[in-house]
Design an enzyme around this catalytic site. Structure first.
Site, PDB file in Angstrom:
ATOM      1  N   LYS A 101      13.045 -11.688  -0.569  1.00  0.00           N
ATOM      2  CA  LYS A 101      13.278 -10.422  -1.260  1.00  0.00           C
ATOM      3  C   LYS A 101      14.052  -9.444  -0.369  1.00  0.00           C
ATOM      4  O   LYS A 101      15.040  -8.841  -0.795  1.00  0.00           O
ATOM      5  CB  LYS A 101      11.930  -9.812  -1.669  1.00  0.00           C
ATOM      6  CG  LYS A 101      12.012  -8.604  -2.579  1.00  0.00           C
ATOM      7  CD  LYS A 101      10.623  -8.069  -2.920  1.00  0.00           C
ATOM      8  CE  LYS A 101       9.796  -9.078  -3.682  1.00  0.00           C
ATOM      9  NZ  LYS A 101       8.501  -8.518  -4.121  1.00  0.00           N
ATOM     10  N   LYS A 113       3.054 -10.335   4.967  1.00  0.00           N
ATOM     11  CA  LYS A 113       2.080 -10.028   3.914  1.00  0.00           C
ATOM     12  C   LYS A 113       0.685 -10.096   4.513  1.00  0.00           C
ATOM     13  O   LYS A 113       0.417 -10.878   5.430  1.00  0.00           O
ATOM     14  CB  LYS A 113       2.182 -11.029   2.761  1.00  0.00           C
ATOM     15  CG  LYS A 113       1.688 -10.466   1.439  1.00  0.00           C
ATOM     16  CD  LYS A 113       2.710  -9.527   0.838  1.00  0.00           C
ATOM     17  CE  LYS A 113       2.301  -9.057  -0.545  1.00  0.00           C
ATOM     18  NZ  LYS A 113       3.360  -8.240  -1.172  1.00  0.00           N
ATOM     19  N   ASN A 228       0.014  -0.235 -11.750  1.00  0.00           N
ATOM     20  CA  ASN A 228       1.115   0.604 -11.291  1.00  0.00           C
ATOM     21  C   ASN A 228       2.458   0.060 -11.761  1.00  0.00           C
ATOM     22  O   ASN A 228       3.278   0.792 -12.340  1.00  0.00           O
ATOM     23  CB  ASN A 228       1.076   0.714  -9.768  1.00  0.00           C
ATOM     24  CG  ASN A 228       2.256   1.486  -9.209  1.00  0.00           C
ATOM     25  OD1 ASN A 228       3.337   0.935  -9.033  1.00  0.00           O
ATOM     26  ND2 ASN A 228       2.067   2.758  -8.941  1.00  0.00           N
TER      27      ASN A 228
END
Length: 423
Positions: A101, A113, A228
């Site tokens: 990404k 992560k 969200n």
């Protein structure tokens, strides 16, 4: 095998799915097995044991991880999730996806992560604070604005990042506010960061709809997951002229082809705890929701919800991945064969890390960008990335958008590793 057993089996092997996707693209790029083996493995995984004392005086133990996948392009970057099903393999898979990404969006980061195996709904606020501070206490040597920059993810938020920042400064003595992003505005956070992922998903959905549907206006959209990402995606798509016809969360979904009022849906969620209680529309299970009629399907909840068992039944003309890894590698093949475009996660939901990039740069350089400028930059970066991927997709011919996006990202990482002498 029933559907819940299928989902449980698939959700346990996100790493296997991501490695499969990596090797598929690697073969197209002509990369040898040694290079692919290197890319499939993280540079470092840190496992930590966290002990906290509850109100009852009992000590409770939780396991946590931080995966640092690749640093060829810069410091590791990626969120931290709190969830009862977090595993080391999941965290490693997500860190790999962050590498692609960040590379795809031309950001100066590698992929990282983190996660803690915990059900945060069963902890008090004080216990959550203890847990968060001790996670940082266990990892502080491996974190910093030039080393590894965590951010919010599933079940973490600006308050979590505030605890992280405070504990980090307390332990290290370094006021390195850029070591974490997604912070409260009072600590150098970016107002646009809270909605940046949803803005990015909506932007890529608009661009893809122009290619596939002739435009976003009037397109019927189903959004699975109304946290969200899903809620802000719905808000922005509604503003763009799309018709939100279905929303869902963990309890199930509601479909109304006359349209769902996003503002009203948010009020229902705030007042009752679930959008399933939205009063106008047909109630469906999440399994039924994913295969309901629509123009655009946006899975914005968890990984591997579309797989080889339900992919043939999906009725959407376009899929935009709001979540990380909602389609398995097998589902990708089905969608490609059926001619259904899938805008992949590493492109579609990258608005969040672009927002994090702006926050990080602001913290490093002295708050040089305001909210409106940040919002414009997020949209322009997403538009540029979509154009690059769509051009690559057309050049590759008989491939899908995920292959095009991953090919661009992997090539950039491999080239950086080669010039640095890592390959």
């Amino acid at each position: 095998m029933n559907s819940s057993a299928v989902e449980e089996t698939l959700s346990s092997n996100l790493y296997v799915q991501q490695v499969k996707k990596l090797y598929n693209v690697g073969k197209i790029l002509g990369l040898n097995e040694d290079v692919l083996d290197t890319l499939a493995q993280p540079e470092r995984v840190i496992q930590v044991k966290i002990e906290i004392k509850g109100k009852d005086g009992q000590v409770r133990t939780f396991m946590g991880w931080r995966s640092q996948h690749n640093s060829a392009l810069g410091p590791y970057k990626g969120g931290v999730r709190y969830h009862p099903n977090v595993t080391q393999d999941e965290v490693v898979a997500l860190s790999m996806m962050m590498t692609w990404k960040n590379a795809l969006l031309l950001l100066p980061y590698g992929g990282g992560k983190g996660g803690i195996r915990v059900d945060p709904s069963k902890l008090t606020q004080d216990e959550l604070e203890q847990l968060s501070r001790r996670y940082v206490g266990a990892l502080y040597k491996y974190i910093g604005s030039d080393i590894d920059i965590p951010a919010p993810d599933v079940n973490t938020n600006p308050q979590t990042m505030a605890w992280y920042v405070d504990e980090y400064i307390k332990i290290t003595g370094r006021a390195d506010y850029a070591a974490f992003t997604g912070k409260p505005i009072e600590l150098g956070g970016l107002p646009a960061r809270i909605y940046s992922t949803g803005l990015g998903v909506a932007t890529t959905a608009r661009l893809a709809a122009e290619k596939v549907l002739g435009g976003i206006e009037g397109a019927r959209v189903l959004i699975q997951g109304f946290g969200n990402v899903g809620s802000f995606t719905a808000k922005f798509l509604e503003e763009m002229g799309a018709k939100i016809v279905g929303i869902s969360d963990i309890k199930g979904g509601v479909i109304n082809y006359n349209g769902i009022d996003v503002k009203k849906a948010l009020e229902v969620k705030d007042n009752t705890g679930s959008v399933f209680n939205y009063p106008d529309g047909k109630k469906v299970t999440n399994e039924e929701f994913l295969v309901s009629d629509c123009d655009i399907l946006i899975p914005a909840a968890i990984e591997n919800v579309i797989h080889k068992f339900n992919a043939p039944k999906v009725k959407a003309k376009l899929i935009v991945e709001g979540a990380n890894g909602p389609l398995t590698a097998d589902a990708d093949v089905v969608m490609k064969d059926r001619g259904i475009m899938v805008v992949p996660d590493i492109l579609a939901n990258a608005g969040g890390v672009v927002g994090s990039y702006v926050e990080w740069a602001n913290n490093k350089m002295g708050e040089i960008m305001d909210e409106e400028e940040a919002r414009k930059l997020i949209v322009s970066r997403m538009e540029r990335a979509f154009d690059y991927v769509y051009t690559k997709y057309n050049k590759l011919g008989d491939q899908d958008m995920r292959t095009a996006a991953m090919a661009m990202a992997i090539e950039r990482v491999v080239n950086a590793m080669k010039v640095r002498g890592k390959l």
